[in-house]
Motif scaffolding. Structure first.
Motif, PDB file in Angstrom:
ATOM      1  N   HIS A 121      26.093  89.864  14.680  1.00  0.00           N
ATOM      2  CA  HIS A 121      26.359  90.558  13.405  1.00  0.00           C
ATOM      3  C   HIS A 121      25.537  89.861  12.075  1.00  0.00           C
ATOM      4  CE1 HIS A 121      28.431  86.951  13.462  1.00  0.00           C
ATOM      5  NE2 HIS A 121      29.472  87.302  13.092  1.00  0.00           N
ATOM      6  N   ASP A 140      31.752  86.683  16.838  1.00  0.00           N
ATOM      7  CA  ASP A 140      32.739  86.407  16.172  1.00  0.00           C
ATOM      8  C   ASP A 140      33.936  87.086  16.702  1.00  0.00           C
ATOM      9  OD1 ASP A 140      31.144  84.548  15.070  1.00  0.00           O
ATOM     10  OD2 ASP A 140      31.640  85.411  12.734  1.00  0.00           O
ATOM     11  N   HIS A 155      35.429  92.528  13.489  1.00  0.00           N
ATOM     12  CA  HIS A 155      35.245  91.116  12.748  1.00  0.00           C
ATOM     13  C   HIS A 155      33.774  91.785  11.292  1.00  0.00           C
ATOM     14  CE1 HIS A 155      34.551  87.527  10.938  1.00  0.00           C
ATOM     15  NE2 HIS A 155      32.954  87.751  11.617  1.00  0.00           N
ATOM     16  N   ALA A 197      28.433  85.125   8.057  1.00  0.00           N
ATOM     17  CA  ALA A 197      28.198  84.986   6.649  1.00  0.00           C
ATOM     18  C   ALA A 197      28.492  83.400   6.326  1.00  0.00           C
ATOM     19  CB  ALA A 197      30.053  85.889   6.314  1.00  0.00           C
TER      20      ALA A 197
HETATM   21 FE   LIG Z   1      31.054  86.253  11.420  1.00  0.00          FE
END
Ligand SMILES: [Fe+2]
Length: 349
Positions: free
Chosen positions: A66, A139, A122, A69
Motif C-alpha cells: 500500500h 499493514d 487499512h 504513511a
Molecule cells: Fe500503513
C-alpha cells in the motif's frame, strides 16, 4: 544416507528498518535466482541492492502492499537500478507504476507465483500477497494486531471483512509475514491470529471490532505529510521541502488571514456544532469525512488552508486529499482554534 540436493520451497529473507519498524521481504526462487522485493524502504536502498547483487538475483518485481504513511519507498529507485517492475494493488490508482494488480491475479516468479489478494480497510488499496504458503499482509493483518483505519480512506468494517472473509480462510498453517512489528516478533500463522489476535481473533464480532477501531485515538505517524505524497510518486523526484512547507501554525494562518489573497480558502473541518460556536472569520466548514464530496469545490481554489481543534482532523483531511494528488493544501497540524482564541484574534460565530 543422501542429503537432499535441491531446495523446493521459496526462499524468504526478512529485512528490517529500525527507524519505522518496517519489514521488507526478499522472495527468491533458489533454482532460477529470480526474485521480488516487498515494501522496500528508501533509507535502506544500498543495503537491499548490495544483498540482491551478492546473491546474484534477477529482481523482477518491487511490490508495494500500500502507500505507506510512515516511510518512503525505494521502489522507484530500485526500478531505475534493476529494471524491476513496480507492482501496486489496482485500486491505488497510482500512475507511476508498471503493474496494477487485480484481486486474484498472480505474478510468476521462477517456479512459484505470487498471488494478489485485495484486502482494503487499512487503506482503500491495500493488497496482501500469497506465495508458497507464506502470506505478506502489509499493514492489513499484524502479529496480534491490525493496521489503523483512521486515515487514507481507511474503514474498519472493510478491514474486518478483508481479514475474516479473505485472510482467515487460508489454511491455519499459512505463515503470516506482516509489514511491521513493534514488539520484536517476526512472523505468525493464520491459525494463531484467528485464535489470539486481540483485535479480531476468537470470532470477535464486526460491530465490536468497528467500535474498537473507531476509538483508538492514535497520534498521526511522524512522516505522514511527507511519506504519503512521496509514495504516490513511488519515492522518486520527491522534495521533502515541498511537502513540509505545508505545515502551518495558527499564527501563520492568522498572517495569511489578514491579507487573504483572492481565491484562497480557509477550511474548518470540525463539526458544524464546533464551527457554530466560533471560527476563523470567513472560513468555510467542511467537516471531516465530507471532504471527498467537496473535492470539486476544493479544487477551484488556488490555496486551501485547513485547521481544526488540535490538528489531528486537519491532518487526516490533508492526507486524504494529498493522496488524491492535491498539492495546494496547507495544514495547521499541531494546533487549532483554541490557540487562535487564546491569541486574541477575531472570532466569528
Ligand atoms: Fe500503513
Amino acid at each position: 544416507m543422501t542429503l537432499p540436493t535441491t531446495q523446493t520451497s521459496l526462499t524468504v529473507k526478512q529485512l528490517y528498518d529500525r527507524e519505522s519498524c518496517t519489514y521488507s521481504y526478499l522472495l527468491i526462487d533458489p533454482s532460477t535466482r529470480e526474485a521480488a522485493i516487498i515494501d522496500p524502504v528508501r533509507e535502506l536502498f544500498e543495503r537491499d541492492m548490495q544483498l540482491i547483487n551478492e546473491l546474484g538475483l534477477e529482481l523482477l518485481y518491487t511490490i508495494e502492499t500500500h502507500a505507506h504513511a510512515d516511510h518512503v519507498t525505494s521502489s522507484g529507485k530500485i526500478r531505475q537500478n534493476t529494471g524491476a517492475r513496480i507492482v501496486f494493488g489496482e485500486a491505488s490508482g497510482i500512475p507511476a507504476i508498471d503493474i496494477a494488480i487485480k484481486d486474484g491475479e498472480s505474478l510468476p516468479l521462477g517456479h512459484f507465483s505470487i498471488r494478489a489478494i485485495a484486502t482494503p480497510g487499512h487503506t482503500s488499496a491495500c493488497t496482501s500477497f500469497f506465495a508458497d504458503g507464506r502470506l505478506f499482509t502489509g499493514d492489513t493483518l499484524l502479529i496480534r494486531g491490525c493496521g489503523r483505519t483512521d486515515f487514507q480512506e481507511g474503514d474498519p468494517a472493510t478491514l474486518y471483512d478483508s481479514i475474516t472473509k479473505k485472510l482467515f480462510t487460508l489454511s491455519d498453517e499459512t505463515i503470516v509475514y506482516p509489514g511491521h512489528d513493534y514488539n520484536g516478533q517476526t512472523s505468525s500463522t493464520i491459525g494463531e491470529e484467528k485464535k489470539w489476535n486481540p483485535r479480531l481473533g476468537n470470532s470477535r464480532s464486526k460491530e465490536s471490532f468497528v467500535d474498537l477501531m473507531n476509538n483508538l485515538n492514535l497520534d498521526m505517524p511522524k512522516k505522514i505529510n511527507e511519506a504519503v505524497p512521496a509514495n504516490i510518486s513511488v519515492g522518486i523526484n520527491y522534495d521533502p521541502k515541498r511537502y513540509l512547507q505545508h505545515e502551518f501554525t495558527m499564527n501563520d494562518l492568522h498572517q495569511v488571514w489578514q491579507k487573504l489573497p483572492e481565491n484562497c480558502l480557509i477550511m474548518d473541518n470540525r463539526t458544524p456544532e464546533e464551527f457554530a460556536k466560533g471560527h476563523v472569520p470567513g472560513s468555510l466548514n467542511i467537516p471531516l469525512g465530507s471532504e471527498n464530496d467537496n473535492i470539486g469545490k476544493i479544487n477551484t481554489y488556488d490555496k486551501v488552508y485547513i485547521y481544526c481543534r488540535s490538528g489531528r482532523r486537519a491532518q487526516t483531511t490533508f492526507t486524504n486529499l494529498s493522496f488524491q494528488g492535491m498539492e495546494h493544501l496547507y495544514c495547521v497540524s499541531h494546533s487549532g482554534m483554541p490557540d487562535w482564541i487564546k491569541a486574541g484574534y477575531e472570532v466569528e460565530s
